[in-house]
Scaffold this motif. Structure first.
Motif, PDB file in Angstrom:
ATOM      1  N   ARG A   1     -16.375  -4.745  -4.375  1.00  0.00           N
ATOM      2  CA  ARG A   1     -16.048  -6.032  -4.225  1.00  0.00           C
ATOM      3  C   ARG A   1     -15.264  -6.656  -5.472  1.00  0.00           C
ATOM      4  NH1 ARG A   1     -20.268  -9.894  -0.914  1.00  0.00           N
ATOM      5  NH2 ARG A   1     -18.290 -11.034  -0.646  1.00  0.00           N
ATOM      6  N   THR A   2     -16.190  -6.270  -6.563  1.00  0.00           N
ATOM      7  CA  THR A   2     -15.602  -6.834  -7.804  1.00  0.00           C
ATOM      8  C   THR A   2     -14.363  -6.334  -8.265  1.00  0.00           C
ATOM      9  OG1 THR A   2     -18.031  -7.257  -8.608  1.00  0.00           O
ATOM     10  CG2 THR A   2     -16.386  -7.083 -10.303  1.00  0.00           C
ATOM     11  N   LEU A   3     -14.317  -4.742  -8.248  1.00  0.00           N
ATOM     12  CA  LEU A   3     -13.196  -4.058  -8.764  1.00  0.00           C
ATOM     13  C   LEU A   3     -11.996  -4.369  -7.739  1.00  0.00           C
ATOM     14  CD1 LEU A   3     -14.858  -0.618  -9.280  1.00  0.00           C
ATOM     15  CD2 LEU A   3     -13.998  -2.012 -10.944  1.00  0.00           C
ATOM     16  N   ARG A   4     -12.171  -4.781  -6.527  1.00  0.00           N
ATOM     17  CA  ARG A   4     -11.156  -5.001  -5.663  1.00  0.00           C
ATOM     18  C   ARG A   4     -10.457  -6.418  -6.001  1.00  0.00           C
ATOM     19  NH1 ARG A   4     -11.786  -6.810   0.627  1.00  0.00           N
ATOM     20  NH2 ARG A   4     -13.219  -8.668  -0.147  1.00  0.00           N
TER      21      ARG A   4
ATOM     22  N   LEU B   1      -6.651  -7.202  -7.470  1.00  0.00           N
ATOM     23  CA  LEU B   1      -5.890  -8.234  -7.000  1.00  0.00           C
ATOM     24  C   LEU B   1      -5.568  -9.237  -7.933  1.00  0.00           C
ATOM     25  CD1 LEU B   1      -4.517  -8.958  -4.187  1.00  0.00           C
ATOM     26  CD2 LEU B   1      -6.535 -10.515  -3.743  1.00  0.00           C
ATOM     27  N   LEU B   2      -6.355  -9.554  -9.019  1.00  0.00           N
ATOM     28  CA  LEU B   2      -5.866 -10.654 -10.054  1.00  0.00           C
ATOM     29  C   LEU B   2      -5.037  -9.884 -11.408  1.00  0.00           C
ATOM     30  CD1 LEU B   2      -9.227 -12.174 -10.731  1.00  0.00           C
ATOM     31  CD2 LEU B   2      -7.453 -13.259  -9.803  1.00  0.00           C
ATOM     32  N   SER B   3      -4.866  -8.713 -11.090  1.00  0.00           N
ATOM     33  CA  SER B   3      -4.206  -7.821 -12.316  1.00  0.00           C
ATOM     34  C   SER B   3      -2.967  -8.102 -12.443  1.00  0.00           C
ATOM     35  CB  SER B   3      -4.061  -6.224 -12.038  1.00  0.00           C
ATOM     36  OG  SER B   3      -3.520  -6.004 -10.881  1.00  0.00           O
ATOM     37  N   GLY B   4      -2.129  -8.837 -11.385  1.00  0.00           N
ATOM     38  CA  GLY B   4      -0.928  -9.312 -11.628  1.00  0.00           C
ATOM     39  C   GLY B   4      -0.670 -10.588 -12.324  1.00  0.00           C
ATOM     40  N   LEU B   5      -1.760 -11.223 -12.433  1.00  0.00           N
ATOM     41  CA  LEU B   5      -1.683 -12.406 -13.283  1.00  0.00           C
ATOM     42  C   LEU B   5      -2.526 -12.113 -14.614  1.00  0.00           C
ATOM     43  CD1 LEU B   5      -3.370 -14.765 -10.740  1.00  0.00           C
ATOM     44  CD2 LEU B   5      -1.158 -14.742 -11.424  1.00  0.00           C
ATOM     45  N   GLU B   6      -3.450 -11.190 -14.808  1.00  0.00           N
ATOM     46  CA  GLU B   6      -4.175 -10.887 -16.214  1.00  0.00           C
ATOM     47  C   GLU B   6      -5.227  -9.709 -15.787  1.00  0.00           C
ATOM     48  OE1 GLU B   6      -7.260 -12.726 -19.423  1.00  0.00           O
ATOM     49  OE2 GLU B   6      -5.849 -14.144 -18.376  1.00  0.00           O
TER      50      GLU B   6
ATOM     51  N   VAL C   1      -7.285 -10.533   4.339  1.00  0.00           N
ATOM     52  CA  VAL C   1      -7.381  -9.087   4.438  1.00  0.00           C
ATOM     53  C   VAL C   1      -8.777  -8.634   5.149  1.00  0.00           C
ATOM     54  CG1 VAL C   1      -7.408  -6.999   3.227  1.00  0.00           C
ATOM     55  CG2 VAL C   1      -5.670  -8.670   2.794  1.00  0.00           C
ATOM     56  N   ASP C   2      -9.757  -9.027   4.861  1.00  0.00           N
ATOM     57  CA  ASP C   2     -10.916  -8.796   5.317  1.00  0.00           C
ATOM     58  C   ASP C   2     -11.096  -9.042   6.991  1.00  0.00           C
ATOM     59  OD1 ASP C   2     -12.169  -7.823   3.073  1.00  0.00           O
ATOM     60  OD2 ASP C   2     -12.975  -9.565   2.624  1.00  0.00           O
ATOM     61  N   GLY C   3     -10.638 -10.493   7.141  1.00  0.00           N
ATOM     62  CA  GLY C   3     -10.595 -10.887   8.520  1.00  0.00           C
ATOM     63  C   GLY C   3      -9.865  -9.866   9.406  1.00  0.00           C
ATOM     64  N   LEU C   4      -8.434  -9.491   9.091  1.00  0.00           N
ATOM     65  CA  LEU C   4      -7.774  -8.746   9.510  1.00  0.00           C
ATOM     66  C   LEU C   4      -8.127  -7.418   9.825  1.00  0.00           C
ATOM     67  CD1 LEU C   4      -4.201 -10.034   8.714  1.00  0.00           C
ATOM     68  CD2 LEU C   4      -5.240 -10.332  10.878  1.00  0.00           C
ATOM     69  N   PHE C   5      -8.713  -6.835   8.647  1.00  0.00           N
ATOM     70  CA  PHE C   5      -9.288  -5.239   8.872  1.00  0.00           C
ATOM     71  C   PHE C   5     -10.473  -5.396   9.620  1.00  0.00           C
ATOM     72  CE2 PHE C   5     -12.183  -2.087   7.391  1.00  0.00           C
ATOM     73  CZ  PHE C   5     -11.550  -1.144   6.958  1.00  0.00           C
ATOM     74  N   VAL C   6     -11.504  -6.162   9.643  1.00  0.00           N
ATOM     75  CA  VAL C   6     -12.430  -6.144  10.542  1.00  0.00           C
ATOM     76  C   VAL C   6     -11.992  -6.381  11.878  1.00  0.00           C
ATOM     77  CG1 VAL C   6     -14.706  -7.381  11.184  1.00  0.00           C
ATOM     78  CG2 VAL C   6     -14.209  -6.870   8.690  1.00  0.00           C
ATOM     79  N   ALA C   7     -11.211  -7.619  12.158  1.00  0.00           N
ATOM     80  CA  ALA C   7     -10.684  -7.611  13.532  1.00  0.00           C
ATOM     81  C   ALA C   7     -10.093  -6.337  14.092  1.00  0.00           C
ATOM     82  CB  ALA C   7      -9.684  -8.761  13.543  1.00  0.00           C
TER      83      ALA C   7
ATOM     84  N   GLY D   1       2.293  -1.904  -7.251  1.00  0.00           N
ATOM     85  CA  GLY D   1       2.016  -1.086  -6.046  1.00  0.00           C
ATOM     86  C   GLY D   1       0.559  -0.312  -6.188  1.00  0.00           C
ATOM     87  N   ARG D   2       0.509   0.151  -7.345  1.00  0.00           N
ATOM     88  CA  ARG D   2      -0.855   0.967  -7.964  1.00  0.00           C
ATOM     89  C   ARG D   2      -1.947   0.064  -7.326  1.00  0.00           C
ATOM     90  NH1 ARG D   2      -3.635   1.109 -12.324  1.00  0.00           N
ATOM     91  NH2 ARG D   2      -5.165   2.964 -12.671  1.00  0.00           N
ATOM     92  N   HIS D   3      -2.050  -0.984  -8.003  1.00  0.00           N
ATOM     93  CA  HIS D   3      -3.222  -2.032  -7.971  1.00  0.00           C
ATOM     94  C   HIS D   3      -3.312  -2.632  -6.468  1.00  0.00           C
ATOM     95  CE1 HIS D   3      -3.015  -1.880 -12.237  1.00  0.00           C
ATOM     96  NE2 HIS D   3      -4.346  -2.148 -12.092  1.00  0.00           N
ATOM     97  N   ILE D   4      -2.202  -2.614  -5.767  1.00  0.00           N
ATOM     98  CA  ILE D   4      -2.258  -3.088  -4.272  1.00  0.00           C
ATOM     99  C   ILE D   4      -2.983  -2.060  -3.540  1.00  0.00           C
ATOM    100  CG2 ILE D   4      -0.786  -3.467  -2.280  1.00  0.00           C
ATOM    101  CD1 ILE D   4      -1.139  -5.946  -3.722  1.00  0.00           C
ATOM    102  N   ALA D   5      -2.466  -0.674  -3.888  1.00  0.00           N
ATOM    103  CA  ALA D   5      -3.237   0.678  -3.024  1.00  0.00           C
ATOM    104  C   ALA D   5      -4.591   0.618  -3.478  1.00  0.00           C
ATOM    105  CB  ALA D   5      -2.754   2.024  -3.625  1.00  0.00           C
ATOM    106  N   LEU D   6      -5.218   0.091  -4.768  1.00  0.00           N
ATOM    107  CA  LEU D   6      -6.516   0.227  -4.984  1.00  0.00           C
ATOM    108  C   LEU D   6      -7.361  -0.811  -4.614  1.00  0.00           C
ATOM    109  CD1 LEU D   6      -6.516   0.539  -9.079  1.00  0.00           C
ATOM    110  CD2 LEU D   6      -7.325   2.135  -7.406  1.00  0.00           C
ATOM    111  N   PHE D   7      -6.539  -1.913  -4.373  1.00  0.00           N
ATOM    112  CA  PHE D   7      -6.879  -3.183  -3.549  1.00  0.00           C
ATOM    113  C   PHE D   7      -7.448  -2.822  -2.134  1.00  0.00           C
ATOM    114  CE2 PHE D   7      -6.450  -6.448  -0.711  1.00  0.00           C
ATOM    115  CZ  PHE D   7      -7.297  -7.482  -0.963  1.00  0.00           C
ATOM    116  N   PHE D   8      -6.897  -2.023  -1.532  1.00  0.00           N
ATOM    117  CA  PHE D   8      -6.921  -1.767  -0.235  1.00  0.00           C
ATOM    118  C   PHE D   8      -7.961  -0.491  -0.065  1.00  0.00           C
ATOM    119  CE2 PHE D   8      -2.830  -3.840   0.795  1.00  0.00           C
ATOM    120  CZ  PHE D   8      -3.461  -4.646   1.976  1.00  0.00           C
TER     121      PHE D   8
END
Length: 360
Positions: free
Chosen positions: A56-59, A63-68, A123-129, A215-222
Motif C-alpha cells: 500500500r505504501t509503495l503503491r 501514484l505521487l511520483s508525478g508530483l514528487e 481504483v480499489d472500489g472498481l477492482f474489488v467490484a 506510464g512506468r509508475h502507473i503500471a507499478l501502481f496497478f
C-alpha cells in the motif's frame, strides 16, 4: 457539538451491526471457539499484514511520483500513521491524515495528495467490484437466501458508486468547465454554498490529475494494487486455518471451519462492502457483520455463529493491532502526539497546502 453527534451516530451504527452479527450466538460458544483455535497461524497472518502495508505504501508512492519522488522513509511514516488514523477516527475521517502528513514531509500540497487518496479509493472500489462480480459467477447455483441477495446488491452498489466517481473525474479531466457547471446546476439547486465547495474541489482534483505519473509508475501502481489484494485474501485463508479444530483439547467435540482460497476472496469482497458503511472507530460491528454474511454463503449457520464469528473477531483484532502498532511507532519516530495530529489535520495555509509543523 458536531463531533459528539458524529460519535453518537457512529456508536449507534456499531451497536446495530454488533447486535445483528451476534444475535444467534452466545458468550460460551464464542469462548469455546476461541479456546479451540490454533493461534500459531497468527504469525504468518501478521507477515501478510506487513506485506500489505508495504504494498500500500509503495503503491501510494508510485501514484505521487508525478508530483514528487518521496523517499520511502517519509512515505512510510505518512502511510503508517495515516492508516492508523483511518482506523481510530469515526466515519473514515482518517482519510485526511495521509494528505496532511505527506504535505509535512514534502512539497506536495495537501489538496493534490488528497486527490491521490481519492484515486486509490476509486481504483480499489472498481477492482474489488470487478473481482466480486467475476467470483460470483462461480458460486454454486444452489447458494440462495438472504445473504446472497445482500452480496449481489453490494457488488452492484460498488460498481455504481466507484464507477460513477471515475466517470465524474474523467468528465472533469476532459471538460473541466462543463463539469463545474454541472455541479452548480445540480448541487447548487439545493445548496449554493456546498456547490461552490464541490466546484472548488473539482478544480483542485482536475489540476492534480493532470500531474499523474509516467506510464512506468502507473503500471507499478496497478501491480502493487493486485499484490495488495492478492495477499489480503491469501492472509484471510491462512488465518482461517486456525479454526480447523487442530487446537482443540483431546476429547472435545469440534466442527472445523473449512475455508478455501476462492471462498476467502469472496469473503474479502463482502468485507470491503461492509466496512464502507460509516461506523464507530475501528469498524467494529460492520466488520463482524460482513464476515458473517460472507461466510454464510458457504458454511452452515452453526459453524458461522461459532467459529465464523470467532474468526471475524481474531481477524479484526490482528488488523487493528497491526495498524495501531505501526502507527504508534511511526508517530513516536515523528515526534508528534496523537492530539497534535488530530488537531492540525483541519488546518490549511490558505492555498491548499498544509501548515507545516516543527515536527516536519
Amino acid at each position: 457539538m458536531k463531533r459528539a453527534v458524529n460519535l453518537i451516530a457512529s456508536l449507534l451504527v456499531t451497536a446495530i451491526f454488533m447486535w445483528w452479527a451476534f444475535r444467534d450466538t452466545d458468550v460460551s460458544t464464542q469462548i469455546a471457539s476461541l479456546k479451540a483455535a490454533n493461534y500459531a497461524w497468527v504469525l504468518p497472518y501478521f507477515l501478510c499484514l506487513t506485506a500489505i502495508h508495504v504494498f500500500r505504501t509503495l503503491r501510494w508512492g508510485a501514484l505521487l511520483s508525478g508530483l514528487e519522488r518521496v523517499p520511502f522513509r517519509k512515505l512510510n511514516e505518512a502511510s503508517g500513521i495515516g492508516f492508523m488514523m483511518l482506523l481510530v477516527l469515526p466515519f473514515r475521517l482518517g482519510e485526511f491524515a495521509r494528505p496532511f502528513l505527506i504535505a509535512q514531509r514534502s512539497s506536495i500540497r495537501r489538496s493534490a495528495a488528497m486527490t491521490s487518496v481519492v484515486l486509490e479509493r476509486i481504483v480499489d472500489g472498481l477492482f474489488v467490484a470487478a473481482l466480486f462480480r467475476v467470483l460470483l459467477f462461480f458460486v454454486p447455483v444452489n447458494t440462495e437466501g438472504e445473504g446472497m441477495r445482500y452480496v449481489e446488491l453490494g457488488s452492484w452498489l460498488m460498481f455504481g458508486l466507484f464507477g460513477g466517481g471515475l466517470v465524474f473525474l474523467l468528465l472533469g479531466l476532459w471538460h473541466q468547465e462543463a463539469t463545474v457547471r454541472l455541479v452548480r446546476a445540480t448541487v447548487g439547486r439545493f445548496s449554493p454554498g456546498i456547490a461552490d465547495k464541490v466546484a472548488d474541489i473539482v478544480d483542485t482534483f482536475v489540476g492534480a490529475m493532470r500531474q499523474l505519473p509516467d506510464g512506468r509508475h502507473i503500471a507499478l501502481f496497478f501491480l502493487y494494487t493486485v499484490l495488495y489484494w492478492a495477499v489480503n485474501g491469501f492472509g484471510m485463508v491462512l488465518l482461517a486455518r486456525a479454526f480447523d479444530c487442530s487446537g482443540a483439547a483431546p476429547g472435545v467435540a469440534c466442527e472445523p471451519m473449512n475455508l478455501s482460497l476462492f471462498q476467502s476472496y469472496i469473503v474479502m469482497c463482502v468485507l470491503v462492502v461492509g466496512v464502507m458503511i460509516p461506523a464507530a472507530p475501528g469498524m467494529v460491528g460492520t466488520f463482524q457483520a460482513a464476515i458473517k454474511v460472507g461466510l454464510g454463503l458457504f458454511l452452515p449457520a452453526a459453524v458461522v455463529n461459532a467459529h465464523g464469528l470467532a474468526y471475524a473477531n481474531v481477524l479484526w483484532l490482528c488488523q487493528t493491532v497491526q495498524q495501531v502498532l505501526f502507527g504508534l511507532v511511526l508517530l513516536s519516530i515523528s515526534h508528534m502526539s496523537f492530539r497534535e495530529l488530530a488537531g492540525n489535520m483541519k488546518k490549511d495555509d490558505g492555498d491548499g497546502a498544509v501548515t507545516r509543523s516543527t515536527a516536519a
